[in-house]
Design an enzyme around this catalytic site. Sequence first.
Site, PDB file in Angstrom:
ATOM      1  N   SER A 271       0.825  -1.211   0.000  1.00  0.00           N
ATOM      2  CA  SER A 271       0.000   0.000   0.000  1.00  0.00           C
ATOM      3  C   SER A 271       0.853   1.251   0.000  1.00  0.00           C
ATOM      4  O   SER A 271       0.344   2.356  -0.241  1.00  0.00           O
ATOM      5  CB  SER A 271      -0.929   0.008   1.213  1.00  0.00           C
ATOM      6  OG  SER A 271      -0.219  -0.262   2.410  1.00  0.00           O
TER       7      SER A 271
ATOM      8  N   ASP B  33       4.794  -7.385   2.578  1.00  0.00           N
ATOM      9  CA  ASP B  33       4.101  -7.818   1.365  1.00  0.00           C
ATOM     10  C   ASP B  33       5.098  -8.171   0.273  1.00  0.00           C
ATOM     11  O   ASP B  33       6.071  -7.442   0.043  1.00  0.00           O
ATOM     12  CB  ASP B  33       3.209  -6.693   0.831  1.00  0.00           C
ATOM     13  CG  ASP B  33       1.835  -6.668   1.467  1.00  0.00           C
ATOM     14  OD1 ASP B  33       1.397  -7.704   1.987  1.00  0.00           O
ATOM     15  OD2 ASP B  33       1.196  -5.599   1.434  1.00  0.00           O
TER      16      ASP B  33
ATOM     17  N   GLU C 295      -9.854  -9.469   3.218  1.00  0.00           N
ATOM     18  CA  GLU C 295     -10.150  -8.061   2.964  1.00  0.00           C
ATOM     19  C   GLU C 295     -11.480  -7.891   2.244  1.00  0.00           C
ATOM     20  O   GLU C 295     -11.762  -8.589   1.260  1.00  0.00           O
ATOM     21  CB  GLU C 295      -9.019  -7.441   2.125  1.00  0.00           C
ATOM     22  CG  GLU C 295      -9.214  -5.968   1.830  1.00  0.00           C
ATOM     23  CD  GLU C 295      -7.984  -5.318   1.215  1.00  0.00           C
ATOM     24  OE1 GLU C 295      -8.069  -4.136   0.851  1.00  0.00           O
ATOM     25  OE2 GLU C 295      -6.935  -5.998   1.100  1.00  0.00           O
TER      26      GLU C 295
END
Length: 252
Positions: free
Chosen positions: A35, A73, A170
């Site tokens: 992100s 990630d 999510e």
Amino acid sequence: MKANGEKFAVLTAYDFTFSKLIENAEIEVVLVGDSLGNVVQGRDSTIPVTVDEMAYHTAAVKRGNNRALLITDMPFMSYASELQAMDNAAILMQAGAQMVKLEGGAWLADTVQLLSERGIPVCGHVGLTPQSVHKLGGYKVQGKEDQAAEQMIADAQALEEAGAELIVVECVPSALGKLLSESLRIPVIGIGAGPDTDAQVLVLHDMLGISQRLPRFSRNFLEEHDSIQDAITAYGDAVRAGSFPAAEHCFK
């Protein structure tokens, strides 16, 4: 903590200074999220983020963190093959990660098993997977139909069986988040997945209300407190107490 019915908090971090604030707040898990492509680099998706960029930010976060579990990630197309996954995971682990996170379902089982067998802990990610945003047709709630929900549970169970030690889910209906948590032995970390997952994760910039667009599933903790440190601490407390997420942060 899952066995004891205790919830825990997860928060993203991308640099040393915020990592120290998160550590001071006793947040249990820190995620160096791709992100960063959105909130740090100003890109419209996570897809352009590279392994080298993830390693750079992981090293910075690691310097500020001596307590929380540090997950990084693996970015877009860095685990398209098993050998590629192993090589890139090694780079991230050597940069300071203690676990890597991969987006996808049962098709990743062999990769998860390979990494786990070689000493690389793995966190899975199902539901809305931002690296597949173009395939999914945008940032939409996933698992609303019975068949899709059943497939998501099967995917998560396949990842667990392959050796995944955590799962992020999510943007799914709250009922599915609850069912996933009940269906797995390993902890389930929710983001927009209702109040019944074992943990909650938010993007740091969303939690502080400084993102350009605040997702429905997030909450601005900074507007309720006088400092960033107090806001981060309050987020952790709210997750552990079960007061976040509330109904307005969830999907039916």
